[in-house]
Scaffold this motif. Structure first.
Motif, PDB file in Angstrom:
ATOM      1  N   ILE A 104       7.833   3.339  -3.582  1.00 14.95           N
ATOM      2  CA  ILE A 104       6.690   3.401  -4.507  1.00 14.95           C
ATOM      3  C   ILE A 104       7.109   4.161  -5.758  1.00 14.95           C
ATOM      4  O   ILE A 104       7.755   5.208  -5.671  1.00 14.95           O
ATOM      5  CB  ILE A 104       5.498   4.084  -3.813  1.00 14.95           C
ATOM      6  N   THR A 105       6.773   3.609  -6.912  1.00 15.26           N
ATOM      7  CA  THR A 105       7.301   4.164  -8.167  1.00 15.26           C
ATOM      8  C   THR A 105       6.261   4.988  -8.909  1.00 15.26           C
ATOM      9  O   THR A 105       5.666   4.524  -9.875  1.00 15.26           O
ATOM     10  CB  THR A 105       7.768   3.021  -9.093  1.00 15.26           C
ATOM     11  N   PHE A 106       6.035   6.198  -8.425  1.00 16.48           N
ATOM     12  CA  PHE A 106       5.196   7.133  -9.184  1.00 16.48           C
ATOM     13  C   PHE A 106       6.060   7.695 -10.296  1.00 16.48           C
ATOM     14  O   PHE A 106       7.068   8.338 -10.035  1.00 16.48           O
ATOM     15  CB  PHE A 106       4.723   8.281  -8.291  1.00 16.48           C
ATOM     16  N   GLU A 123      -3.865   6.803 -10.916  1.00 15.91           N
ATOM     17  CA  GLU A 123      -2.600   7.404 -10.446  1.00 15.91           C
ATOM     18  C   GLU A 123      -2.890   8.623  -9.572  1.00 15.91           C
ATOM     19  O   GLU A 123      -2.281   8.811  -8.525  1.00 15.91           O
ATOM     20  CB  GLU A 123      -1.745   7.842 -11.639  1.00 15.91           C
ATOM     21  N   THR A 124      -3.833   9.454 -10.031  1.00 18.90           N
ATOM     22  CA  THR A 124      -4.183  10.666  -9.277  1.00 18.90           C
ATOM     23  C   THR A 124      -4.727  10.311  -7.903  1.00 18.90           C
ATOM     24  O   THR A 124      -4.324  10.887  -6.890  1.00 18.90           O
ATOM     25  CB  THR A 124      -5.237  11.492 -10.058  1.00 18.90           C
ATOM     26  N   LEU A 125      -5.647   9.343  -7.853  1.00 13.41           N
ATOM     27  CA  LEU A 125      -6.231   8.949  -6.569  1.00 13.41           C
ATOM     28  C   LEU A 125      -5.182   8.337  -5.646  1.00 13.41           C
ATOM     29  O   LEU A 125      -5.196   8.566  -4.437  1.00 13.41           O
ATOM     30  CB  LEU A 125      -7.375   7.952  -6.788  1.00 13.41           C
ATOM     31  N   ALA A 126      -4.264   7.545  -6.228  1.00 13.80           N
ATOM     32  CA  ALA A 126      -3.195   6.946  -5.421  1.00 13.80           C
ATOM     33  C   ALA A 126      -2.311   8.046  -4.840  1.00 13.80           C
ATOM     34  O   ALA A 126      -1.938   8.014  -3.659  1.00 13.80           O
ATOM     35  CB  ALA A 126      -2.376   5.980  -6.270  1.00 13.80           C
ATOM     36  N   MET A 127      -2.006   9.063  -5.671  1.00 13.60           N
ATOM     37  CA  MET A 127      -1.200  10.200  -5.203  1.00 13.60           C
ATOM     38  C   MET A 127      -1.914  10.903  -4.052  1.00 13.60           C
ATOM     39  O   MET A 127      -1.312  11.300  -3.070  1.00 13.60           O
ATOM     40  CB  MET A 127      -0.990  11.227  -6.327  1.00 13.60           C
ATOM     41  N   ARG A 128      -3.257  11.072  -4.192  1.00 11.73           N
ATOM     42  CA  ARG A 128      -4.009  11.793  -3.167  1.00 11.73           C
ATOM     43  C   ARG A 128      -4.093  11.029  -1.851  1.00 11.73           C
ATOM     44  O   ARG A 128      -4.356  11.621  -0.814  1.00 11.73           O
ATOM     45  CB  ARG A 128      -5.430  12.094  -3.680  1.00 11.73           C
ATOM     46  N   ASN A 164       2.480  -0.449  -6.035  1.00 10.08           N
ATOM     47  CA  ASN A 164       3.353  -0.609  -7.205  1.00 10.08           C
ATOM     48  C   ASN A 164       2.708  -1.493  -8.265  1.00 10.08           C
ATOM     49  O   ASN A 164       2.778  -1.201  -9.458  1.00 10.08           O
ATOM     50  CB  ASN A 164       4.707  -1.193  -6.789  1.00 10.08           C
ATOM     51  N   ARG A 165       2.068  -2.580  -7.792  1.00  4.79           N
ATOM     52  CA  ARG A 165       1.409  -3.495  -8.746  1.00  4.79           C
ATOM     53  C   ARG A 165       0.270  -2.751  -9.460  1.00  4.79           C
ATOM     54  O   ARG A 165       0.118  -2.832 -10.673  1.00  4.79           O
ATOM     55  CB  ARG A 165       0.892  -4.727  -8.002  1.00  4.79           C
ATOM     56  N   LEU A 166      -0.503  -1.988  -8.668  1.00  3.84           N
ATOM     57  CA  LEU A 166      -1.618  -1.220  -9.227  1.00  3.84           C
ATOM     58  C   LEU A 166      -1.112  -0.241 -10.289  1.00  3.84           C
ATOM     59  O   LEU A 166      -1.653  -0.157 -11.397  1.00  3.84           O
ATOM     60  CB  LEU A 166      -2.339  -0.473  -8.101  1.00  3.84           C
ATOM     61  N   LEU A 167      -0.038   0.505  -9.949  1.00  2.00           N
ATOM     62  CA  LEU A 167       0.492   1.515 -10.882  1.00  2.00           C
ATOM     63  C   LEU A 167       1.003   0.863 -12.161  1.00  2.00           C
ATOM     64  O   LEU A 167       0.922   1.435 -13.244  1.00  2.00           O
ATOM     65  CB  LEU A 167       1.605   2.328 -10.205  1.00  2.00           C
ATOM     66  N   SER A 168       1.534  -0.361 -12.026  1.00  2.00           N
ATOM     67  CA  SER A 168       2.045  -1.030 -13.225  1.00  2.00           C
ATOM     68  C   SER A 168       0.885  -1.640 -14.030  1.00  2.00           C
ATOM     69  O   SER A 168       0.873  -1.607 -15.252  1.00  2.00           O
ATOM     70  CB  SER A 168       3.108  -2.056 -12.826  1.00  2.00           C
TER      71      SER A 168
END
Length: 716
Positions: free
Chosen positions: A422-424, A538-543, A522-526
């Motif tokens: 996963i590409t944070f 991004e914050t919610l995905a990290m959490r 990854n698709r969501l972050l991009s």
């Protein structure tokens, strides 16, 4: 008939509630034996009817084994029952707390009136209550183990009295600490101090303490930085005997030691690091072999050659377990003579290293690998910016070598992402400081190709060392004890909540299996890159992610998509890497698998210290942001809502990363409340909504350096 059933149900509920009240009262002194009269008086149940109810409730509690009868009519809290749990307590700003119990999915809520004398991080014995339709709640029965006995607060001397109090933030301690005059130790009214708790007598509202260090004036730069370190129990200097031990180290590159190593001093080698770095713990070497393959060496400072188990130096490094990177200083794990000199892979100096050497083809496939001790000579020190310049302009010394490494790194990265990594790529806030450590500017550290280049080769070394120890030639697990860096799968409930929430923005997620979750993330972050909601999603995905920790149990690293992964590449600043070096050498020497419990104990300690260090680092960033915003009080900014809570919401200013609070009580146009499911604050009359990710205009009202807090207000 129906009526009677209703009445008995009501009575049941009444006795349950009363039982809870009785337990709360008895839990104030778990070792005390009470008769029913003392209990009735204690909870203010005075008349005969009420006393009758107390007796019924006591019988019920006894049947449930919550209390036991020591002799006829005398009761004590039963501490060895199913309803008691042991866990670690964590307070929030409001003074309420949650207890984390190992093996339980949810933390247990404890109301502030039931926390007794527990403090942040203490191990506590909890009595739990379970009401129909309600979550389990708990009450602290007793503190089993104090997390710490020193605290940071502000000393207030009581005028004309020979005593005073140290006052704390609510999260640290719910009550003030009493200090008698003979324990002031030079502290003046208003000083920020470190205080040691001497005792907390049963039934006493305030613990008693002694001031051990006067830090200085609250809000002053040095005072606050030292306070942050003290708050997390982190040292800010080395004891003289540790420094002395470090100074005695034999730093010669002698022929006898060189003869035991692969001499790689004539191979092109260089380091790439941040421009202000002093501890270079990794270098790369590259050469084209006659067989057409590229030989890439990942060379790591050989700290284990200098720091031996059982020495004062090693004990200190283990205790610290990590270097701490505050905004204006580094608190190193090893004394400077080691971290910035002996072990640092500085240019034009011969250095002892521990290396992972790979033979790769043009498609970055590994044909051969080797692990062991080496001696190298770095030809050049690059900053990330200089290396990036070579990649972008294709000009300058060592451009050919850097471009080849960049090409291979890009292939490795693409393959890693294909396999579920996963590409944070979150940008980190950095400060420009003047000579007095005052922040005069803010910028964001963004990862570019030169950063990814180093990252990919470090990941490769970490992964391959881990596999080398964990798998045999037939790719079967060896069961060898090792220290892994593990990252568990995300919490399914959090992922479902994330999917439902991002759905409201039109984004889709597939949670069918581990692979599709990784691809969806990854698709969501991009897809959110550059959008208004980017930061929030991004914050919610990290959490939704688990926290990475150290362990001897190789469950894999979800975020990287690796089955086996360890930390091997930073032994100057991380103790787990030093453990990994020692274990790797032990296995290279044909050693048997050592005791797992010992390494597991070390893993837990290193994880705990890493957590403290990152909290201290975050606090120092918060302090600097507030300090930076002091000059901007009264100004208006555009911000993004970055968090919501029952009492207000946070707004982040994207241009400088500063985050401030808007309290619900300051919103005067309506009565607002939290809609937790939709991460929103909603007005009951107007329906006005403030949702996570919304853009709002704010005015900076207050910058409180001592509390490290910014207060904003909404500007229409």
């Amino acid at each position: 008939m129906k009526n009677k059933k209703n009445t008995s149900h009501k009575n049941e509920q009444k006795l349950l509630d009363l039982g809870r009240t009785i337990l709360r009262f008895m839990n104030q002194k778990t070792s005390k034996i009470y008769n029913y009269k003392q209990i009735a008086d204690g909870i203010d149940y005075k008349n005969p009817r009420q006393r009758e109810l107390v007796i019924q409730a006591l019988h019920r509690l006894q049947a449930l084994q919550k209390i036991k009868e020591t002799e006829k009519g005398k009761y004590i809290v039963n501490l060895n029952i199913e309803g008691t749990l042991t866990g670690v307590i964590d307070f929030n700003q409001s003074g309420n707390a949650y207890v984390k119990v190992e093996g339980m999915p949810d933390d247990i809520f404890v109301h502030q009136k039931n926390v007794k004398d527990a403090l942040q991080g203490d191990k506590v014995l909890l009595v739990t209550y379970n009401f129909k339709g309600k979550k389990v709640e708990g009450s602290v029965a007793e503190v089993l183990e104090r997390a710490k006995d020193t605290f940071v607060g502000i000393f207030q001397q009581i005028a004309d009295k020979d005593f005073g109090f140290v006052v704390f933030e609510k999260r640290t301690m719910n009550t003030d600490m009493f200090i008698s005059k003979n324990h002031f130790n030079g502290a003046q009214d208003g000083d920020k101090v470190i205080v040691k708790m001497r005792e907390w007598r049963p039934g006493s509202k305030n613990p008693e303490g002694e001031i051990v260090t006067v830090l200085g004036t609250p809000g002053d730069h040095e005072t606050e930085i030292h306070a942050i370190l003290a708050e997390y129990g982190l040292p800010y200097n080395f004891e003289p005997e540790v420094e002395h031990d470090a100074d005695q180290i034999d730093r010669s590159i002698n022929d006898e030691e060189v003869a035991k190593r692969w001499d790689m001093r004539d191979i092109c080698t260089f380091t790439i690091d941040p421009k202000d770095a002093k501890d270079f713990d990794d270098a790369l070497s590259i050469q084209k072999l006659e067989n057409g393959l590229w030989q890439i060496g990942v060379h790591i400072a050989d700290v284990s050659h200098y720091v031996k188990p059982g020495t004062i130096l090693d004990d200190e490094a283990y205790k610290r377990a990590t270097s701490v990177y505050l905004v204006d200083r580094v608190v190193p794990m090893l004394p400077e003579v080691l971290s910035n000199d002996v072990c640092s892979l500085r240019p034009n100096e011969d250095k002892f290293t521990f290396s992972a050497v790979f033979e790769l083809d043009e498609d970055a496939k590994i044909h051969k690998q080797w692990f062991g001790r080496t001696v190298i000579h770095s030809d050049r020190r690059f900053s990330y910016e200089e290396a990036q310049e070579r990649i972008e302009t294709q000009e300058g010394d060592l451009t050919t070598e850097i471009l080849q490494l960049d090409k291979l790194a890009k292939i490795l990265r693409a393959e890693r992402i294909r396999n579920g990594a996963i590409t944070f790529d979150r940008s980190e806030v950095r400060f420009n400081l003047d000579e007095n450590s005052k922040p005069i500017g803010v910028y964001f550290k963004v990862s570019k190709d030169s950063n990814h280049l180093i990252e990919e080769f470090m990941l490769l070394a970490n992964k391959k060392v881990s596999e080398f120890i964990s798998l045999n030639k037939r790719n079967e697990p060896t069961g060898n004890t090792f220290i892994y860096r593990i990252h568990d799968d995300p919490d399914p409930a959090k992922l479902t909540a994330l999917r439902d929430f991002v759905g409201t923005f039109g984004y889709k997620m597939d949670l069918a299996n581990t692979q599709t979750v990784a691809q969806s993330l990854n698709r969501l972050l991009s897809d959110v890159k550059g959008k208004g909601e980017e930061n929030m999603i991004e914050t919610l995905a990290m959490r939704s992610m688990s926290k990475a920790v150290y362990s001897t149990d190789p469950i894999g690293h979800y975020g990287l998509g690796f089955e086996y992964y360890s930390h091997f590449t930073s032994p100057i600043r991380r103790y787990p890497d030093l453990i990994a070096h020692r274990l790797l050498q032990h296995y290279l020497d044909g050693g048997k698998s050592p005791n797992r419990e010992v390494v597991e104990e070390q893993s837990k300690h290193c994880s705990a210290m890493e957590r403290l260090a990152s909290e201290a680092e975050r606090e120092s960033i918060k302090f600097m942001q507030v300090k930076f915003m002091e000059d901007h009080v009264g100004e208006v900014f555009s911000g993004v809502i970055s968090g919501v809570a029952e009492y207000g919401f946070w707004v982040e200013i994207p241009e400088n990363g500063a985050e401030g609070m808007i309290k619900l009580r300051d919103l005067v146009d309506d009565s607002y409340s939290l809609d937790a499911k939709n991460y929103s604050i909603i007005g009951s009359r107007t329906g006005n909504t403030f949702q996570l990710g919304d853009e709002v205009k704010i005015k900076v009202v207050k910058a409180n350096l001592i509390a490290k807090q910014l207060d904003f207000k909404i500007v229409e």
